[in-house]
Structure formats: C-alpha cells, structure tokens
Design a protein around this motif. Structure first.
Motif, PDB file in Angstrom:
ATOM      1  N   ALA A 171      21.300  83.436  50.025  1.00 24.01           N
ATOM      2  CA  ALA A 171      21.672  84.832  50.263  1.00 24.01           C
ATOM      3  C   ALA A 171      20.813  85.442  51.368  1.00 24.01           C
ATOM      4  O   ALA A 171      19.582  85.369  51.336  1.00 24.01           O
ATOM      5  CB  ALA A 171      21.525  85.641  48.981  1.00 24.01           C
ATOM      6  N   ILE A 172      21.473  86.032  52.352  1.00 24.48           N
ATOM      7  CA  ILE A 172      20.785  86.690  53.463  1.00 24.48           C
ATOM      8  C   ILE A 172      21.342  88.108  53.596  1.00 24.48           C
ATOM      9  O   ILE A 172      22.556  88.309  53.590  1.00 24.48           O
ATOM     10  CB  ILE A 172      20.989  85.927  54.791  1.00 24.48           C
ATOM     11  N   ARG A 173      20.460  89.071  53.703  1.00 25.98           N
ATOM     12  CA  ARG A 173      20.865  90.463  53.903  1.00 25.98           C
ATOM     13  C   ARG A 173      20.507  90.871  55.327  1.00 25.98           C
ATOM     14  O   ARG A 173      19.331  91.009  55.666  1.00 25.98           O
ATOM     15  CB  ARG A 173      20.184  91.378  52.902  1.00 25.98           C
ATOM     16  N   TYR A 174      21.526  91.046  56.149  1.00 20.97           N
ATOM     17  CA  TYR A 174      21.309  91.446  57.532  1.00 20.97           C
ATOM     18  C   TYR A 174      21.358  92.965  57.653  1.00 20.97           C
ATOM     19  O   TYR A 174      22.227  93.623  57.059  1.00 20.97           O
ATOM     20  CB  TYR A 174      22.366  90.834  58.444  1.00 20.97           C
ATOM     21  N   ALA A 175      20.427  93.522  58.401  1.00 18.53           N
ATOM     22  CA  ALA A 175      20.432  94.954  58.695  1.00 18.53           C
ATOM     23  C   ALA A 175      21.364  95.183  59.882  1.00 18.53           C
ATOM     24  O   ALA A 175      21.003  94.903  61.022  1.00 18.53           O
ATOM     25  CB  ALA A 175      19.018  95.425  59.014  1.00 18.53           C
ATOM     26  N   LEU A 176      22.552  95.650  59.598  1.00 16.54           N
ATOM     27  CA  LEU A 176      23.548  95.862  60.641  1.00 16.54           C
ATOM     28  C   LEU A 176      24.279  97.179  60.328  1.00 16.54           C
ATOM     29  O   LEU A 176      25.344  97.176  59.700  1.00 16.54           O
ATOM     30  CB  LEU A 176      24.541  94.690  60.678  1.00 16.54           C
ATOM     31  N   GLU A 234      16.061  92.852  53.879  1.00 14.27           N
ATOM     32  CA  GLU A 234      16.961  92.864  55.030  1.00 14.27           C
ATOM     33  C   GLU A 234      16.227  92.309  56.245  1.00 14.27           C
ATOM     34  O   GLU A 234      15.017  92.493  56.400  1.00 14.27           O
ATOM     35  CB  GLU A 234      17.451  94.283  55.325  1.00 14.27           C
ATOM     36  N   ARG A 235      16.986  91.618  57.071  1.00 12.44           N
ATOM     37  CA  ARG A 235      16.398  91.082  58.296  1.00 12.44           C
ATOM     38  C   ARG A 235      17.259  91.511  59.485  1.00 12.44           C
ATOM     39  O   ARG A 235      18.450  91.774  59.346  1.00 12.44           O
ATOM     40  CB  ARG A 235      16.309  89.554  58.244  1.00 12.44           C
ATOM     41  N   LEU A 236      16.635  91.563  60.632  1.00 13.23           N
ATOM     42  CA  LEU A 236      17.371  91.916  61.845  1.00 13.23           C
ATOM     43  C   LEU A 236      18.333  90.793  62.214  1.00 13.23           C
ATOM     44  O   LEU A 236      18.066  89.618  61.949  1.00 13.23           O
ATOM     45  CB  LEU A 236      16.397  92.180  62.996  1.00 13.23           C
ATOM     46  N   ASP A 238      20.063  88.190  64.466  1.00 13.38           N
ATOM     47  CA  ASP A 238      19.854  87.375  65.669  1.00 13.38           C
ATOM     48  C   ASP A 238      21.119  86.547  65.858  1.00 13.38           C
ATOM     49  O   ASP A 238      21.262  85.467  65.297  1.00 13.38           O
ATOM     50  CB  ASP A 238      18.625  86.479  65.499  1.00 13.38           C
ATOM     51  N   PHE A 239      22.053  87.085  66.625  1.00 17.25           N
ATOM     52  CA  PHE A 239      23.340  86.410  66.779  1.00 17.25           C
ATOM     53  C   PHE A 239      23.181  85.018  67.377  1.00 17.25           C
ATOM     54  O   PHE A 239      23.926  84.101  67.044  1.00 17.25           O
ATOM     55  CB  PHE A 239      24.282  87.252  67.651  1.00 17.25           C
ATOM     56  N   GLY A 240      22.198  84.840  68.234  1.00 18.54           N
ATOM     57  CA  GLY A 240      22.008  83.537  68.859  1.00 18.54           C
ATOM     58  C   GLY A 240      21.600  82.460  67.877  1.00 18.54           C
ATOM     59  O   GLY A 240      21.899  81.278  68.079  1.00 18.54           O
ATOM     60  N   ALA A 241      20.916  82.856  66.799  1.00 20.80           N
ATOM     61  CA  ALA A 241      20.446  81.882  65.815  1.00 20.80           C
ATOM     62  C   ALA A 241      21.447  81.650  64.692  1.00 20.80           C
ATOM     63  O   ALA A 241      21.245  80.765  63.865  1.00 20.80           O
ATOM     64  CB  ALA A 241      19.114  82.344  65.230  1.00 20.80           C
ATOM     65  N   MET A 242      22.505  82.435  64.650  1.00 23.47           N
ATOM     66  CA  MET A 242      23.487  82.304  63.571  1.00 23.47           C
ATOM     67  C   MET A 242      24.401  81.109  63.792  1.00 23.47           C
ATOM     68  O   MET A 242      24.753  80.796  64.929  1.00 23.47           O
ATOM     69  CB  MET A 242      24.368  83.554  63.503  1.00 23.47           C
ATOM     70  N   PRO A 243      24.830  80.457  62.706  1.00 21.09           N
ATOM     71  CA  PRO A 243      25.888  79.460  62.857  1.00 21.09           C
ATOM     72  C   PRO A 243      27.174  80.142  63.305  1.00 21.09           C
ATOM     73  O   PRO A 243      27.370  81.337  63.035  1.00 21.09           O
ATOM     74  CB  PRO A 243      26.025  78.866  61.452  1.00 21.09           C
ATOM     75  N   PRO A 244      28.066  79.423  63.991  1.00 19.28           N
ATOM     76  CA  PRO A 244      29.272  80.045  64.559  1.00 19.28           C
ATOM     77  C   PRO A 244      30.097  80.842  63.553  1.00 19.28           C
ATOM     78  O   PRO A 244      30.570  81.934  63.864  1.00 19.28           O
ATOM     79  CB  PRO A 244      30.050  78.853  65.117  1.00 19.28           C
ATOM     80  N   GLN A 245      30.273  80.307  62.326  1.00 16.88           N
ATOM     81  CA  GLN A 245      31.101  80.998  61.350  1.00 16.88           C
ATOM     82  C   GLN A 245      30.497  82.348  60.972  1.00 16.88           C
ATOM     83  O   GLN A 245      31.206  83.360  60.888  1.00 16.88           O
ATOM     84  CB  GLN A 245      31.293  80.139  60.105  1.00 16.88           C
TER      85      GLN A 245
END
Length: 286
Positions: A171-176, A234-236, A238-245
């Motif tokens: 589980a990851i909570r992104y701050a968006l 929550e974490r910031l 990082d679109f570059g580090a995300m898997p494509p999906q």
C-alpha cells in the motif's frame, strides 16, 4: 436460462455466482485445463476459449453473454470467436454485455464524465477499449443483436482491496491534491449486469461505479483504520520512478457519473462508497 461468460475472471465469477443463485445455468470459457477443473467444481460448464463449434453449441441455448476479456493489439479476442459462432448457431441471445473501462474518457482534471461525454483515451489500452466498444456495437447493429457496453472503474472486493495491499506491504499513499477516481465493489458490478440483463437495450452504454469518487490515499487510510494499523505516510509523487501502469493511473483524474444506470436499469449500489464496501469485506473475513 443460460449465461455464457467469455473471460472467467473476477467480474465474471461474481456474475456467475449471482445468476446461478437465481437458477441460471452458467458456461464459461477457459484456456488453462486446470481452470476447467476448478470451474466444474464450482458448478460451471467449462468451454475451450478457441473452440468455435463448442461455443456455437452453447450459444444456441444461451440467453445472455458476458464478454470480459481485454482487447489486444489485434482487437477483442472474444469478438473474433463469438461472432462466427453466433452466425454458425443462428443464435440471437437476449443480451450481450461488453465490459469496457472508464479509461476511455481519458483525463478530465477531476471533472465529471457521462456516457455521452467524448472519448479521449490517452493510453494504448484505453484506445483499444474504444475500438472494441465500437466493434461490438457495430456487430450488434449489423446482426440485429442486443449489445450493451458497461464502462468500469477500478474493481475491488474480497481478495482484491486495500486490505490486501496493507497486509503485504504494497500500500502506497501518494500526496496528489485534487486527484480522485471512481471505483466499484465487485458485487455491485454483478448486480448492475444482472439489472442490464433484465432490461436489455440495444446500444445501451452504462457507467457502473459507486457514488463517491475519492483519492486513493483516503481509501488506504480508511482501510488501515478498520484494520487497526497505522496508515502508510503520504509520499510525494515521482512519476519517473513509477511503474507504467501506476503512472497511467495517476496521470488521469475524473469523476464518473452512474446516474444513467440508476435511471434506466433501476440499479443502486449496495456499497455507495468505499467505506461501506471495505467494512463489508472486513466483516466477511476479507
């Protein structure tokens, strides 16, 4: 009454259980022989996914057909098998339902989308869904069949929820800020399909989703609260580090309206928000 499911996955199994409980006989396609044995154990009639003769025989005595396989680069695999089989059997089911995705709407910056909204898929997968919807609706018009399209957001339920991600540490909570998405409990999805079977309308297109689009971060936090564990911080993003999906998921945000399904099908979600859905999953031991 008989139901044929092409693509016996999470959604197909939920509909099979629901219709079997109402006295329907259910057939479903398979590719793995081990899956066929499991189907038989569940009371499902297994049919090889590529056996057009066997599928044609089932179609000749089938009232409803659910298409639940995703399209590939060559289009919808179910269409390539079912259309010749329908013609071979001279079959005219009362209802053919195609499962699509709300990804066909693309990114709406948090705005609402309706079935009449323009389609603006941004991913190759979304574009394939747009094409598959078009192909199935054209088949319906050309062959005089009652084809319906059901656009789905993220599906959750027992064995596929925020609880599972929390328990295994995924589980990851992104701050968006401002990012929301719609979802649907698998049992509400099955109930929506059953309502569509009961009220078939050629060319009908329906969004099946819950009543409250919400941030994924809020869903995970609520699931953690129900489990009595600390929610991941929550974490910031990082679109570059995300898997494509995951990147595709967080690159789009929209609110999906279910008003048409409610009005035309008489359907109401038993779990109108993620809160009721998660509570029911946990109560059932999920």
């Amino acid at each position: 009454m008989r139901l044929l499911i092409y693509g016996y996955g999470f959604a197909g199994k939920a509909l099979a259980r629901r219709m079997a409980a109402k006295g329907w006989a259910v057939s479903a396609t398979y590719r793995d022989p081990e899956a066929a044995a499991a189907m038989r154990a569940d009371g499902i009639d297994p049919v090889p996914a590529g056996d057009k003769a066997a599928i044609a025989e089932r179609l000749g005595r089938t009232q409803a057909v659910l298409v639940a396989t995703p399209p590939g680069p060559e289009g919808c695999p179910a269409l390539q098998v079912l259309v010749p089989a329908l013609a071979r059997a001279g079959a005219f089911p009362d209802w053919i339902g195609y499962l699509s995705t709300t990804g066909v709407y693309g990114d709406r910056r948090g705005g609402w989308v309706f079935e009449e909204s323009s389609l603006a898929a941004r991913s190759p997968e979304g574009a394939r869904r747009v094409a598959a919807e078009r192909d199935w609706l054209e088949v319906g018009r050309g062959m005089g069949l009652t084809v319906t399209v059901h656009r789905l957001p993220g599906i959750y339920g027992p064995g596929r929820s925020a609880f599972d991600r929390l328990r295994d540490g995924r589980a990851i909570r992104y701050a968006l800020p401002g990012h929301v998405f719609s979802r649907i409990h698998v049992e509400d999805l099955a109930a929506g399909l059953e309502a569509s079977i009961a009220r078939p309308r050629a060319g009908g297109i329906y969004n099946l989703c819950d009543d409250e689009p919400a941030p994924n971060s809020a869903v995970i936090a609520y699931a953690a609260q129900l489990l009595g564990v600390e929610a991941p911080p929550e974490r910031l993003v990082d679109f570059g580090a995300m898997p494509p999906q995951a990147r595709r998921f967080y690159d789009e945000t929209k609110r999906v309206s279910n008003a048409k399904a409610k009005a035309e099908l008489g359907w109401r979600p038993a779990f109108p928000t993620y809160r009721e859905g998660l509570a029911a999953i946990l109560k059932a031991g999920g």
